[in-house]
Design a protein around this motif. Structure first.
Motif, mmCIF file in Angstrom:
data_model
loop_
_atom_site.group_PDB
_atom_site.id
_atom_site.type_symbol
_atom_site.label_atom_id
_atom_site.label_comp_id
_atom_site.label_asym_id
_atom_site.label_seq_id
_atom_site.Cartn_x
_atom_site.Cartn_y
_atom_site.Cartn_z
ATOM 1 N N GLN A 197 0.908 7.789 0.395
ATOM 2 C CA GLN A 197 0.350 9.021 -0.175
ATOM 3 C C GLN A 197 -0.977 8.789 -0.879
ATOM 4 O O GLN A 197 -1.746 9.733 -1.067
ATOM 5 C CB GLN A 197 1.348 9.649 -1.160
ATOM 6 C CG GLN A 197 2.632 10.147 -0.520
ATOM 7 C CD GLN A 197 3.734 9.100 -0.551
ATOM 8 O OE1 GLN A 197 3.462 7.904 -0.493
ATOM 9 N NE2 GLN A 197 4.978 9.549 -0.665
ATOM 10 N N ASP A 198 -1.259 7.559 -1.292
ATOM 11 C CA ASP A 198 -2.508 7.255 -1.983
ATOM 12 C C ASP A 198 -3.607 6.782 -1.034
ATOM 13 O O ASP A 198 -4.725 6.507 -1.464
ATOM 14 C CB ASP A 198 -2.266 6.173 -3.048
ATOM 15 C CG ASP A 198 -1.309 6.635 -4.135
ATOM 16 O OD1 ASP A 198 -1.196 7.860 -4.342
ATOM 17 O OD2 ASP A 198 -0.675 5.771 -4.774
ATOM 18 N N THR A 199 -3.292 6.687 0.248
ATOM 19 C CA THR A 199 -4.257 6.210 1.233
ATOM 20 C C THR A 199 -5.161 7.356 1.668
ATOM 21 O O THR A 199 -4.669 8.444 1.986
ATOM 22 C CB THR A 199 -3.524 5.632 2.459
ATOM 23 O OG1 THR A 199 -2.633 4.594 2.016
ATOM 24 C CG2 THR A 199 -4.504 5.059 3.462
ATOM 25 N N PRO A 200 -6.461 7.166 1.672
ATOM 26 C CA PRO A 200 -7.373 8.255 2.060
ATOM 27 C C PRO A 200 -7.080 8.776 3.462
ATOM 28 O O PRO A 200 -6.675 8.020 4.353
ATOM 29 C CB PRO A 200 -8.762 7.586 1.991
ATOM 30 C CG PRO A 200 -8.586 6.440 1.063
ATOM 31 C CD PRO A 200 -7.194 5.940 1.271
ATOM 32 N N SER A 201 -7.325 10.066 3.662
ATOM 33 C CA SER A 201 -7.055 10.685 4.963
ATOM 34 C C SER A 201 -7.846 10.032 6.084
ATOM 35 O O SER A 201 -7.365 9.941 7.221
ATOM 36 C CB SER A 201 -7.371 12.181 4.898
ATOM 37 O OG SER A 201 -6.462 12.857 4.044
ATOM 38 N N ALA A 202 -9.051 9.570 5.777
ATOM 39 C CA ALA A 202 -9.863 8.928 6.824
ATOM 40 C C ALA A 202 -9.177 7.685 7.370
ATOM 41 O O ALA A 202 -9.276 7.379 8.570
ATOM 42 C CB ALA A 202 -11.234 8.563 6.265
ATOM 43 N N ALA A 203 -8.462 6.950 6.510
ATOM 44 C CA ALA A 203 -7.736 5.758 6.958
ATOM 45 C C ALA A 203 -6.457 6.141 7.689
ATOM 46 O O ALA A 203 -6.109 5.549 8.712
ATOM 47 C CB ALA A 203 -7.421 4.857 5.770
ATOM 48 N N ASP A 239 3.610 14.904 3.844
ATOM 49 C CA ASP A 239 2.286 14.495 3.366
ATOM 50 C C ASP A 239 1.205 14.888 4.369
ATOM 51 O O ASP A 239 0.150 15.420 3.981
ATOM 52 C CB ASP A 239 2.267 12.990 3.131
ATOM 53 C CG ASP A 239 0.894 12.487 2.722
ATOM 54 O OD1 ASP A 239 0.494 12.711 1.564
ATOM 55 O OD2 ASP A 239 0.195 11.884 3.569
ATOM 56 N N GLN A 279 -5.924 8.874 9.338
ATOM 57 C CA GLN A 279 -6.235 9.537 10.598
ATOM 58 C C GLN A 279 -6.548 8.558 11.725
ATOM 59 O O GLN A 279 -6.495 8.920 12.901
ATOM 60 C CB GLN A 279 -7.414 10.500 10.398
ATOM 61 C CG GLN A 279 -7.522 11.546 11.480
ATOM 62 C CD GLN A 279 -8.936 11.711 11.988
ATOM 63 O OE1 GLN A 279 -9.767 10.812 11.874
ATOM 64 N NE2 GLN A 279 -9.222 12.865 12.541
ATOM 65 N N ARG A 330 -2.070 17.584 3.622
ATOM 66 C CA ARG A 330 -3.441 17.076 3.501
ATOM 67 C C ARG A 330 -4.430 18.058 4.104
ATOM 68 O O ARG A 330 -4.118 18.787 5.049
ATOM 69 C CB ARG A 330 -3.579 15.728 4.213
ATOM 70 C CG ARG A 330 -2.914 14.561 3.505
ATOM 71 C CD ARG A 330 -3.053 13.282 4.317
ATOM 72 N NE ARG A 330 -2.372 12.159 3.679
ATOM 73 C CZ ARG A 330 -2.995 11.167 3.049
ATOM 74 N NH1 ARG A 330 -4.321 11.164 2.974
ATOM 75 N NH2 ARG A 330 -2.308 10.190 2.511
ATOM 76 N N GLN A 353 0.841 -1.192 0.000
ATOM 77 C CA GLN A 353 0.000 0.000 0.000
ATOM 78 C C GLN A 353 0.877 1.243 0.000
ATOM 79 O O GLN A 353 1.884 1.299 0.718
ATOM 80 C CB GLN A 353 -0.902 0.016 1.245
ATOM 81 C CG GLN A 353 -1.883 -1.131 1.318
ATOM 82 C CD GLN A 353 -2.518 -1.220 2.700
ATOM 83 O OE1 GLN A 353 -2.178 -2.089 3.498
ATOM 84 N NE2 GLN A 353 -3.454 -0.320 2.985
ATOM 85 N N THR A 364 -9.055 16.863 8.608
ATOM 86 C CA THR A 364 -10.319 16.138 8.703
ATOM 87 C C THR A 364 -11.217 16.813 9.737
ATOM 88 O O THR A 364 -10.777 17.676 10.507
ATOM 89 C CB THR A 364 -10.070 14.679 9.121
ATOM 90 O OG1 THR A 364 -9.449 14.670 10.416
ATOM 91 C CG2 THR A 364 -9.166 13.973 8.117
#
Length: 230
Positions: free
Chosen positions: A126-132, A153, A134, A157, A123, A160
């Motif tokens: 940088q491509d992982t959503p902020s919700a994950a 990074d 956080q 962002r 994985q 949230t």
């Protein structure tokens, strides 16, 4: 749970030496940890296995643009896209008897086997959503440039709704299986200490500083720390 696309005959590695303290065994992991290296196949995956087998909640990532594995020369690395299943990488690297023998000898196939036993594919952080992202309370990076990439990074962002602290720590580690194994255990020691804090945001800075001082008495490891918010 059945893991899909796992290389046949691959099993989850055993828990490393050392038992978690009794106080930790009486409750589930209260913190979420992220481990990060360049390609999410050696250092971050070693720490992922060690922490997970010790009962901690953990996910692992890479920060590189691609998954780069040692090839038959420094000019011929084997390159895969993030998201390529570990099992698919294994099959590609073992496509011929000659390749299989070479990549067994340099240890890359063993890394693919281990990855396949833990999760589907590398994985990219940088491509992982902020919700994950956080959800993590603590992120361990295994090289200074990777630590810098994680901090940068997080700082770029969009915040949230549940703005919270994420503790980013660097345990500078050479990118080879032996050093990854050694520092994976160091990471576990640190994460157990953080897991047992009553107030992570208040206690983490001093705890990390004390941890570095103790580690430097018997191993030269560079520890960096920064509190970020997302």
């Amino acid at each position: 749970m059945v893991l899909m696309n796992v290389v046949p005959g691959i099993y989850r590695p055993s828990t490393p030496p050392g038992m978690p303290p009794p106080s930790a065994r009486r409750r589930p992991s209260k913190l979420s940890f992220g481990t990060v290296c360049s390609s999410n196949i050696n250092r971050s995956m070693e720490a992922h296995v060690v922490l997970q087998n010790a009962g901690l909640t953990v996910e692992s990532y890479g920060t590189g643009t691609q998954v780069r594995l040692p090839g038959k020369s420094s000019m011929e690395p084997r390159i895969f896209k993030f998201g390529t299943p570990y099992a698919e990488m294994y099959r590609s690297l073992a496509a011929t008897p000659e390749d299989e023998a070479f990549f067994l000898h340099n240890g890359v196939l063993q890394l693919c086997k281990r990855g396949s036993s833990v999760k589907l594919a590398p994985q990219r952080w940088q491509d992982t959503p902020s919700a994950a992202i956080q959800k993590h309370d603590v992120v361990i990076a295994f090289e200074e440039r990777i630590y810098d990439a994680v901090v940068e990074d997080l700082q770029t962002r969009e915040p949230t709704e549940d703005f919270k602290a994420i503790h980013v720590i660097c345990l500078d580690t050479k990118d080879n299986p032996h050093e990854a194994e050694l520092q994976g255990r160091v990471a576990l020691e640190l994460c157990w200490l953080l897991e047992q804090t009553d107030d992570l945001d208040l206690e983490a800075p001093e705890l990390v500083e004390q941890f570095q001082e103790e580690q430097m008495t018997h191993t030269q490891i560079k520890v960096l720390y920064q509190m970020c918010y997302l």
